[in-house]
Write a protein that holds these residues in place. Structure first.
Motif, PDB file in Angstrom:
ATOM      1  N   ARG A 217      43.569  13.505  33.553  1.00 23.86           N
ATOM      2  CA  ARG A 217      43.501  14.700  34.409  1.00 23.86           C
ATOM      3  C   ARG A 217      44.545  15.712  33.966  1.00 23.86           C
ATOM      4  N   LEU A 218      44.165  16.976  33.947  1.00 22.17           N
ATOM      5  CA  LEU A 218      45.121  18.028  33.604  1.00 22.17           C
ATOM      6  C   LEU A 218      45.952  18.452  34.803  1.00 22.17           C
ATOM      7  N   ILE A 219      45.432  18.223  35.993  1.00 25.69           N
ATOM      8  CA  ILE A 219      46.176  18.550  37.207  1.00 25.69           C
ATOM      9  C   ILE A 219      46.346  17.271  38.009  1.00 25.69           C
ATOM     10  N   THR A 220      47.569  16.895  38.238  1.00 32.40           N
ATOM     11  CA  THR A 220      47.859  15.743  39.082  1.00 32.40           C
ATOM     12  C   THR A 220      48.767  16.206  40.206  1.00 32.40           C
ATOM     13  N   THR A 221      48.287  16.113  41.418  1.00 33.27           N
ATOM     14  CA  THR A 221      49.055  16.609  42.554  1.00 33.27           C
ATOM     15  C   THR A 221      48.702  15.814  43.801  1.00 33.27           C
ATOM     16  N   ASP A 222      49.660  15.672  44.664  1.00 35.88           N
ATOM     17  CA  ASP A 222      49.424  15.021  45.951  1.00 35.88           C
ATOM     18  C   ASP A 222      49.193  16.043  47.052  1.00 35.88           C
ATOM     19  N   SER A 223      49.043  17.298  46.641  1.00 37.59           N
ATOM     20  CA  SER A 223      48.911  18.353  47.641  1.00 37.59           C
ATOM     21  C   SER A 223      47.532  18.328  48.283  1.00 37.59           C
ATOM     22  N   CYS A 224      47.428  19.036  49.373  1.00 39.13           N
ATOM     23  CA  CYS A 224      46.175  19.112  50.110  1.00 39.13           C
ATOM     24  C   CYS A 224      45.840  20.576  50.359  1.00 39.13           C
ATOM     25  N   PHE A 225      44.554  20.916  50.229  1.00 36.45           N
ATOM     26  CA  PHE A 225      44.136  22.277  50.537  1.00 36.45           C
ATOM     27  C   PHE A 225      43.647  22.346  51.978  1.00 36.45           C
ATOM     28  N   TYR A 226      44.167  23.307  52.704  1.00 32.27           N
ATOM     29  CA  TYR A 226      43.696  23.595  54.047  1.00 32.27           C
ATOM     30  C   TYR A 226      43.091  24.999  54.058  1.00 32.27           C
ATOM     31  N   TYR A 227      42.177  25.197  54.980  1.00 30.92           N
ATOM     32  CA  TYR A 227      41.652  26.539  55.161  1.00 30.92           C
ATOM     33  C   TYR A 227      42.320  27.170  56.379  1.00 30.92           C
ATOM     34  N   HIS A 228      42.944  28.313  56.128  1.00 36.63           N
ATOM     35  CA  HIS A 228      43.700  29.029  57.145  1.00 36.63           C
ATOM     36  C   HIS A 228      42.726  29.916  57.927  1.00 36.63           C
ATOM     37  N   ILE A 229      42.240  29.412  59.050  1.00 39.12           N
ATOM     38  CA  ILE A 229      41.234  30.133  59.836  1.00 39.12           C
ATOM     39  C   ILE A 229      41.963  31.123  60.737  1.00 39.12           C
ATOM     40  N   CYS A 230      42.206  32.312  60.164  1.00 38.29           N
ATOM     41  CA  CYS A 230      43.136  33.234  60.805  1.00 38.29           C
ATOM     42  C   CYS A 230      42.474  34.453  61.444  1.00 38.29           C
ATOM     43  N   ASN A 231      41.178  34.661  61.253  1.00 40.32           N
ATOM     44  CA  ASN A 231      40.530  35.828  61.867  1.00 40.32           C
ATOM     45  C   ASN A 231      39.064  35.508  62.152  1.00 40.32           C
ATOM     46  N   ASP A 232      38.366  36.460  62.747  1.00 38.56           N
ATOM     47  CA  ASP A 232      36.984  36.221  63.166  1.00 38.56           C
ATOM     48  C   ASP A 232      36.060  35.939  61.978  1.00 38.56           C
TER      49      ASP A 232
END
Length: 779
Positions: free
Chosen positions: A689-704
Motif C-alpha cells: 500500500r502506498l498510503i498506510t494510515t489509522d485515520s478515519c474519514f468523517y463527513y462534516h454535516i454542517c449545513n442543509d
C-alpha cells in the motif's frame, strides 16, 4: 464444456433451475475465453514450465464450476426460493462459493492424478490450490494461501459433522475424497499446502502469485458479465476496441504546437541550440531513434531526462508510436499525486475528448442508449475501469497490481492491451521498488501491456529498454546551469522564516518547500501578515485555488515576461513534480538528492531569468527521515561537497542504484519477497500500500445541503438492498452523492476520540469510512 464430473452432477440433481446454472457456467466460460489475451495461458504455462493443455483445462474448469455450489437444495431454497420443499439441514450450506471450491478441488485432483507425472505433481498442485482459493473467494477477496487452507480444512470438518444431519450426501455422492471423516480431521488441505510450498522453487511461486491475481480477475469479470447477461441481456462493448483512439491521438498529436516545433527543428537542425525548446526537440528526436529498435517482445521501457526536458511530450509521442505499431487499445497515465493528475487531465482531453480522470471526486461518465441514461453500462464501466484514455494516481495503479480485493480484481483486467505511462517514478517508495519492478515485469507479459517509466532520476533498470541517452543531455548548459545550489546556510540552525527575512525578495518569485503540511501552514501564517502576495499550496488546497495560483504564476505579458513579478509560494512536495512553474529563488529543507533535482525544475525552468541569480537555498531544520529513511539518510551521509557535486553533474543513477540496493537488503523487502513466495495475497496487498494510515474519514454535516446529500445517500443505500431491478441506477446515484459530499469530508487521525471532532466543529461526527481506500495521496 463437458466432462464426466460436471455431467454426472447435473444429471444427479435433475432440476430445471440447474439447467440455468449450466447455461450460466457455459456463458461464463465463453466470456472467459473472450477476455483472455491471445497467449495469456500460454505465457503462464511457459513461465511455470507446465503443460499448456493441462493448465487450460484447470483454468476453464475453474470458470465453468465456480458456481456449482448453487445447485444444492439449500442455496436454491434459502437464496433463490426455487425449491418447493424445504431441505432438511442447515443454512450453513448456502455458502455456494466454498461448496463450488470443494467440488472443483476434488474433481481436478482426480484429473491431475490421471494426467500429470509424479515428478511434476507439486507445481500443478500449487496452481490447483490457487484456483481453488479464487473460486472460494470470488465474491469477497483473496486471502493468504496458508490461512485459506486452514479455514478450508475447518469448513470441510464442519461439513462432515453436518453430513448425517442434512441431505449433503446426495450432492457429494460422487466425491469420496472429501466426505471421509479421517481425511477431514487430518487437516488435509493444510498439509498439501505446506508440502507444495516446501517443494516448489521461489521463482515458480513468484510467477504463480501473479498468475493467481490474473486468473482471479478473469474469473470475477467473467462472472459479473455473465450475471448481467442473464439478468438484463446486457451486451458488454469495450469502448477501447475501436480505432477511434488511434485516429484521434494521431491527429491531435501531429497538430499540436510542440509536435510542430519538433518538425521545424528537424528541418533546420541548428548547429547551436539556443533555447530550451531546441533541447526538447533534440531529446524527442533522440528518442525516435530508439523507438525504431523496439521489438514486439519488449514490454517495459524507461525514459530518463532532466526536469523540464520535455518528457511529457516525448511520452505522448511514444504513445502514438505504440498505438500505430501494436495491438494496443487503451492509454493509461499514472502519476504520484492528484495535483498532477488534475493537470494531466486537461492535457489528455486535448488529445482525446473521452479522456477521464479516475479519482474519488470525479463523476462517473454518463452513458446514453437511445437518448436514455444507460445505468448498466455506467456501472460496468466503473467497476471494470472500461475507459480508453484515463489518468490516475500511483495509489490506484498499485492497487491494480497488488490488491487482493474483488473490486480491484475487476479493474485489473483493464490493463491488458494498454500502453501505460508511469510518470515521476522516483516518487515510488524505494522500499517498495524492487517488488514493484519484479511483479510488473511478469504482469506485463501476462496482461500484454507496454509500459514506460519516466523520471529525471532513475536507477539502473535491468529489465527495461532505455529510450534516451541521458549522458548527452547532462552536458547541455541550458539545462544544467539554469540554477545553482546554495548550501551556506545548511546546518546553521536557520528556519525557513529566518532565511527568508534575510534575503532580498523585491521583485522576486520565491518558493518555500517544507516536508509537512503543518509546517507549511506555520510558515504561511508567519509571512502572510507582512506580505499579501503569499500563497499556500498543499494537498489541502482546493483544486480551484491551486489552479488559480498556477495561472497567476504562468501569465505572461506580450513581450514574454511574467506578469507576476513578486510572489511567495509556501508548499509541500505537492509542487515538486509535474507542476510547470518557474521561480527566481527557492528555500528547501534537505530531504534527498533526487528531491533536490525535482525542485530545481521549478527554479528558472526555461531560462527566463539570470542563472547566476536563480538560487536554491538548502537548510536542515525540519525533521524529514520519515519520508524515505534510506534516501534521506544516504543523502546526508554524502556530505555537503558530494551533494553539491552530484547536483552539478546531474548524474543520479549511481545514487538511485545505491539506495535501491540498500532497500533490497532491508527487512521490509525480505518480508515482501517471502509474502509473495508464500502466496500471501492479503499480506502483499497490505505491504504494498502506498498510503498506510489509522485515520478515519468523517463527513462534516454542517449545513442543509450536506444534510440533504446524506439523506439521499441513506435513501439510495436502502433501495440498493430492497430492489435489485434498479441496482445499477441506485449504484450510480449513490456514488455521485458521495462525490458531492466530498467537500464535507474531514480526516481524524484517531477516530476513536470523537471529542477532537466536537472541539473542531462543535458537533458529533457521522462515521462514514473507517477504512478508506483513497485514490490519491494527500500531501
Amino acid at each position: 464444456m463437458k466432462n464426466q464430473y460436471t455431467e454426472t452432477l447435473y444429471a444427479h440433481q435433475n432440476k430445471a433451475q440447474h439447467e440455468l446454472l449450466k447455461d450460466h457456467a457455459a456463458l461464463s466460460l465463453q466470456i472467459f475465453r473472450q477476455q483472455l489475451n491471445q497467449g495469456t495461458i500460454n505465457h503462464i504455462a511457459n513461465k511455470l514450465q507446465l503443460d499448456e493443455n493441462i493448465v487450460t483445462y484447470l483454468f476453464e474448469s475453474a470458470v465453468y464450476m465456480h458456481d456449482f455450489g448453487k445447485a444444492t437444495p439449500y442455496f436454491q431454497y434459502y437464496k433463490m426460493a426455487q425449491v418447493a420443499k424445504k431441505p432438511h439441514g442447515s443454512g450453513h450450506l448456502t455458502y455456494h462459493s466454498r461448496l463450488s471450491a470443494i467440488y472443483y478441488f476434488d474433481q481436478m485432483s482426480l484429473y491431475i492424478n490421471e494426467h500429470v507425472p509424479n515428478g511434476e505433481m507439486f507445481n500443478y498442485a500449487l496452481l490447483l490450490l490457487i484456483l481453488t482459493e479464487c473460486i472460494a473467494k470470488h465474491h469477497t477477496s483473496l486471502a493468504n494461501l496458508e490461512t485459506f487452507s486452514q479455514s478450508f480444512d475447518q469448513y470441510l470438518l464442519d461439513l462432515v459433522t453436518l453430513k448425517q444431519e442434512t441431505e449433503l450426501f446426495d450432492y457429494f455422492a460422487y466425491m469420496p475424497n472429501f466426505l471421509n471423516e479421517p481425511v477431514a480431521k487430518n487437516n488435509y488441505i493444510s498439509r498439501i499446502t505446506e508440502e507444495v510450498l516446501t517443494n516448489t522453487s521461489s521463482e515458480f511461486r513468484e510467477i504463480a502469485y501473479s498468475a493467481g491475481l490474473v486468473f482471479y480477475s478473469l474469473l470475477c469479470v467473467s462472472d459479473i458479465l455473465a450475471t448481467k447477461k442473464f439478468a438484463q441481456d446486457f451486451k458488454f462493448e469495450e469502448d477501447t476496441y475501436d480505432d477511434g483512439l488511434k485516429r484521434y491521438l494521431n491527429l491531435s498529436y501531429n497538430q499540436s504546437p510542440l509536435s510542430q516545433a519538433v518538425m521545424d527543428y528537424q528541418k533546420t537542425l541548428p548547429k547551436v541550440d539556443k533555447t530550451i525548446n531546441d533541447i526538447r526537440s533534440k531529446f524527442i528526436l533522440n528518442m525516435d531513434t530508439h523507438l525504431k529498435q523496439i521489438k514486439p517482445i519488449n514490454n517495459l521501457f524507461h525514459l530518463e531526462g532532466l526536469v523540464g526536458i520535455g518528457k511529457t511530450h516525448a511520452a505522448k509521442r511514444f504513445i502514438t508510436y505504440i498505438l500505430n505499431q501494436y495491438d494496443i487499445k487503451k492509454v493509461y497515465w499514472s502519476v504520484p499525486y492528484l495535483a498532477i493528475a488534475n493537470q494531466l487531465d486537461f492535457a489528455n482531453k486535448e488529445l482525446d475528448s473521452q479522456a477521464v480522470r479516475l479519482d474519488s471526486v470525479t463523476p462517473i461518465r454518463t452513458e446514453y442508449h437511445e437518448f436514455q441514461v444507460d445505468f448498466s453500462k455506467m456501472v460496468v464501466n466503473d467497476q471494470l475501469m472500461n475507459y480508453r484514455n484515463a489518468t490516475f494516481t500511483f495509489v490506484r495503479f498499485f492497487n491494480l497490481l497488488f490488491n487482493h480485493s474483488k473490486g480491484n480484481a475487476l479493474k485489473r483486467l483493464s490493463l491488458r492491451n494498454s500502453v501505460i505511462i508511469i510518470d515521476e517514478l522516483q516518487s515510488v517508495d524505494i522500499l517498495l521498488m524492487n517488488q514493484f519492478l519484479n511483479q510488473i515485469t511478469i504482469m506485463s507479459q501476462l496482461l500484454h501491456f507496454k509500459l514506460l517509466f519516466m523520471s529525471a532520476t532513475l536507477p539502473k533498470l535491468e529489465t527495461t529498454i532505455s529510450l534516451s541517452e541521458p549522458d548527452i543531455f547532462r552536458k547541455e548548459p541550458l539545462l544544467t546551469k539554469r540554477n545553482k545550489l546554495n548550501m551556506e546556510f545548511y546546518d546553521k540552525g536557520y528556519t525557513a522564516v529566518d532565511l527568508f527575512n534575510q534575503l532580498e525578495i523585491s521583485n522576486k518569485r520565491v518558493l518555500i518547500q517544507t516536508v509537512t503540511k503543518k509546517h507549511a501552514q506555520e510558515i504561511y501564517d508567519a509571512l502572510k501578515p507582512n506580505n499579501q502576495q503569499v500563497h499556500l499550496y498543499t494537498g489541502d488546497t482546493s483544486q480551484h485555488d491551486r489552479q488559480k495560483i498556477i495561472d497567476q504564476l504562468k501569465e505572461k505579458n506580450p513581450d514574454g515576461s511574467y506578469t507576476c513579478k513578486q510572489l511567495v509560494l509556501v508548499t509541500t512536495n505537492a509542487i515538486e513534480a509535474g507542476v510547470d512553474i518557474s521561480m527566481n529563488l527557492a528555500i528547501v529543507n534537505l530531504t534527498s538528492l533526487d528531491s533536490l533535482e525535482q525542485l530545481s525544475g521549478r527554479v528558472n525552468r526555461s531560462n527566463e531569468f539570470k542563472p547566476e541569480d536563480s538560487l536554491i537555498y538548502v537548510i536542515n531544520y525540519e525533521p524529514s527521515d520519515f519520508l524515505s529513511p534510506i534516501k534521506t539518510t544516504y543523502t546526508r551521509s554524502l556530505g555537503v561537497n558530494a551533494i553539491q557535486q552530484q547536483f552539478e553533474e546531474k548524474n543520479y543513477s549511481i545514487f538511485m542504484s545505491q539506495v535501491l540496493n540498500l532497500a533490497k537488503k532491508s527487512q521490509q523487502d525480505l518480508n515482501q519477497r517471502q509474502a509473495t513466495q508464500q502466496l500471501a495475497f492479503k499480506d502483499v496487498s497490505q505491504m504494498m500500500r502506498l498510503i498506510t494510515t489509522d485515520s478515519c474519514f468523517y463527513y462534516h454535516i454542517c449545513n442543509d445541503e450536506a444534510k440533504q446529500l446524506m439523506t439521499k445517500y441513506q435513501e439510495y443505500t436502502q433501495k440498493l438492498g430492497e430492489d435489485l431491478s434498479f441496482y445499477d441506477e441506485y449504484y450510480i446515484k449513490r456514488k455521485n452523492v458521495l462525490i458531492n459530499l466530498h467537500p464535507y469530508r474531514r480526516e481524524i487521525t484517531d477516530y476513536k476520540i470523537k471529542q477532537i471532532f466536537v472541539e473542531q466543529y462543535g458537533e458529533e461526527p457521522i462515521a462514514f469510512h473507517t477504512q478508506p481506500e483513497p485514490f490519491g495521496q494527500s500531501l
